[in-house]
Write a protein that holds these residues in place. Structure first.
Motif, PDB file in Angstrom:
ATOM      1  N   LYS A   1      52.936  39.868  49.977  1.00  0.00           N
ATOM      2  CA  LYS A   1      52.989  40.455  48.643  1.00  0.00           C
ATOM      3  C   LYS A   1      52.249  39.597  47.624  1.00  0.00           C
ATOM      4  O   LYS A   1      51.488  40.108  46.799  1.00  0.00           O
ATOM      5  N   SER A   2      52.457  38.288  47.680  1.00  0.00           N
ATOM      6  CA  SER A   2      51.806  37.375  46.727  1.00  0.00           C
ATOM      7  C   SER A   2      50.284  37.420  46.865  1.00  0.00           C
ATOM      8  O   SER A   2      49.549  37.350  45.876  1.00  0.00           O
ATOM      9  N   GLU A   3      49.816  37.556  48.088  1.00  0.00           N
ATOM     10  CA  GLU A   3      48.373  37.635  48.328  1.00  0.00           C
ATOM     11  C   GLU A   3      47.793  38.918  47.746  1.00  0.00           C
ATOM     12  O   GLU A   3      46.702  38.915  47.150  1.00  0.00           O
ATOM     13  N   LEU A   4      48.531  40.011  47.905  1.00  0.00           N
ATOM     14  CA  LEU A   4      48.069  41.293  47.375  1.00  0.00           C
ATOM     15  C   LEU A   4      48.067  41.292  45.845  1.00  0.00           C
ATOM     16  O   LEU A   4      47.143  41.817  45.215  1.00  0.00           O
ATOM     17  N   GLU A   5      49.098  40.729  45.249  1.00  0.00           N
ATOM     18  CA  GLU A   5      49.165  40.663  43.789  1.00  0.00           C
ATOM     19  C   GLU A   5      48.011  39.843  43.225  1.00  0.00           C
ATOM     20  O   GLU A   5      47.470  40.161  42.163  1.00  0.00           O
ATOM     21  N   GLU A   6      47.639  38.799  43.932  1.00  0.00           N
ATOM     22  CA  GLU A   6      46.506  37.978  43.494  1.00  0.00           C
ATOM     23  C   GLU A   6      45.196  38.751  43.675  1.00  0.00           C
ATOM     24  O   GLU A   6      44.299  38.670  42.820  1.00  0.00           O
ATOM     25  N   ARG A   7      45.092  39.501  44.748  1.00  0.00           N
ATOM     26  CA  ARG A   7      43.858  40.231  45.038  1.00  0.00           C
ATOM     27  C   ARG A   7      43.604  41.334  44.010  1.00  0.00           C
ATOM     28  O   ARG A   7      42.453  41.589  43.624  1.00  0.00           O
ATOM     29  N   TYR A   8      44.674  41.974  43.572  1.00  0.00           N
ATOM     30  CA  TYR A   8      44.520  43.107  42.653  1.00  0.00           C
ATOM     31  C   TYR A   8      44.951  42.779  41.224  1.00  0.00           C
ATOM     32  O   TYR A   8      45.268  43.681  40.449  1.00  0.00           O
ATOM     33  N   LYS A   9      44.913  41.515  40.879  1.00  0.00           N
ATOM     34  CA  LYS A   9      45.273  41.136  39.517  1.00  0.00           C
ATOM     35  C   LYS A   9      44.211  41.633  38.544  1.00  0.00           C
ATOM     36  O   LYS A   9      43.049  41.879  38.930  1.00  0.00           O
ATOM     37  N   PRO A  10      44.544  41.797  37.267  1.00  0.00           N
ATOM     38  CA  PRO A  10      43.570  42.310  36.284  1.00  0.00           C
ATOM     39  C   PRO A  10      42.321  41.452  36.211  1.00  0.00           C
ATOM     40  O   PRO A  10      42.396  40.230  36.287  1.00  0.00           O
ATOM     41  N   ILE A  11      41.157  42.090  36.085  1.00  0.00           N
ATOM     42  CA  ILE A  11      39.909  41.331  35.984  1.00  0.00           C
ATOM     43  C   ILE A  11      39.692  40.836  34.562  1.00  0.00           C
ATOM     44  O   ILE A  11      38.854  39.977  34.328  1.00  0.00           O
ATOM     45  N   TYR A  12      40.438  41.396  33.603  1.00  0.00           N
ATOM     46  CA  TYR A  12      40.390  40.910  32.213  1.00  0.00           C
ATOM     47  C   TYR A  12      41.811  40.620  31.765  1.00  0.00           C
ATOM     48  O   TYR A  12      42.742  41.373  32.050  1.00  0.00           O
ATOM     49  N   GLU A  13      41.986  39.494  31.117  1.00  0.00           N
ATOM     50  CA  GLU A  13      43.302  39.103  30.610  1.00  0.00           C
ATOM     51  C   GLU A  13      43.443  39.518  29.148  1.00  0.00           C
ATOM     52  O   GLU A  13      42.514  39.503  28.410  1.00  0.00           O
TER      53      GLU A  13
END
Length: 281
Positions: free
Chosen positions: A269-281
């Protein structure tokens, strides 16, 4: 006899010249006229060049805003294919979005011509809307998400014959994996999530850019020239009272169920959340 002498003396005296009157003043008037003409010509050329530079600024700003509006329009057209039709269930997201019709358009920003908005070293507060590096990421990320959608379109089209018989039927994960293969399912799921997240992020960011960039260029163009030769474009964004659907399109799709997604892609789950995190903050 004396009268003749007086006439000769008078004639000789008449031949005498006034140096200042006959030489200095004519030469001086020529020099002054020449200097004045050169000054007027210099001012005129400089003013014309200055006006041209300011008009080029207006053209560049308007071109950038029009390109941004086109990017935003293209993303809205893409999102309209699935908006409101998907849930947090990863299989439904993966199989529920059909091939998306993409507008084949090449959009670029003329970054060198936007150098006049770049912040100076002595600016105390960083303004990302005036950062050429930031503006470049918009086009770069748009081109990336466009290519990802193209790749997903190709994959879902290739899998259509195998999936056509099971559309609309409740299937379990292992049943779908048997039909299209574990690897194909993981890849299609990954492409789908990347498309959804990047499209959402870019759509929101470009909408914010239209407003932020318009404010960033204020004061960077001569107001008199703006008034005399025509102003720049001021984007008008829809409001909820008049265009509720257009505003709702800016809301992000439901967050995917990362537990089920992890089973499909065999990732934590942590890996997926990092992979699909927002590209803009």
């Amino acid at each position: 006899m004396s009268s003749d002498v007086e006439l000769i003396v008078s004639a000789i005296e008449g031949l005498r010249t006034n140096f200042i009157k006959d030489y200095i003043l004519p030469i001086g008037s020529v020099l002054v006229s020449g200097a004045l003409g050169a000054g007027v010509a210099y001012y005129t050329v400089n003013r014309q060049e200055y006006t041209k530079i300011e008009l080029d600024k207006i053209k560049t700003v308007n071109s950038t805003l029009l390109s941004s509006l086109e990017l935003r329009s293209n993303l809205i057209a893409i999102k309209s294919n699935y908006f409101g039709l998907i849930s947090d269930e990863p299989i439904g997201r993966m199989l529920g979005i059909p091939p998306v019709l993409l507008k084949d358009s090449k959009i670029e920003f003329d970054l060198p011509s936007l150098s006049f908005i770049a912040q100076q070293k002595n600016d105390l507060v960083f303004n990302k809307w005036a950062s050429l590096e930031y503006i470049a990421t918009i086009v770069s990320n748009y081109n990336t998400v466009y290519k990802v959608w193209e790749k997903r379109n190709g994959m879902i089209e290739n899998l259509m014959p195998e999936l056509s018989e099971v559309f609309g039927k409740p299937l379990k994960l292992n049943e779908i994996q048997k039909i299209i293969g574990v690897g194909n399912m993981a890849l299609l799921s990954d492409l789908t999530e990347r498309c959804l997240h990047m499209t959402d992020d870019l759509l929101v960011e470009i909408t914010c850019f239209l407003v932020g960039f318009s404010k960033a260029v204020e004061g960077r163009i001569d107001a008199k020239i703006l008034k005399r030769f025509g102003g720049r474009i001021t984007p008008s964004l829809p409001n909820y009272e008049e265009y509720p659907l257009a505003v709702d399109l800016l809301s992000k799709v439901p967050v995917v169920n990362y537990v089920l997604l992890g089973q499909i892609q065999d990732r934590k789950k942590s890996e997926l959340e990092e992979r699909y995190k927002p590209i803009y903050e």
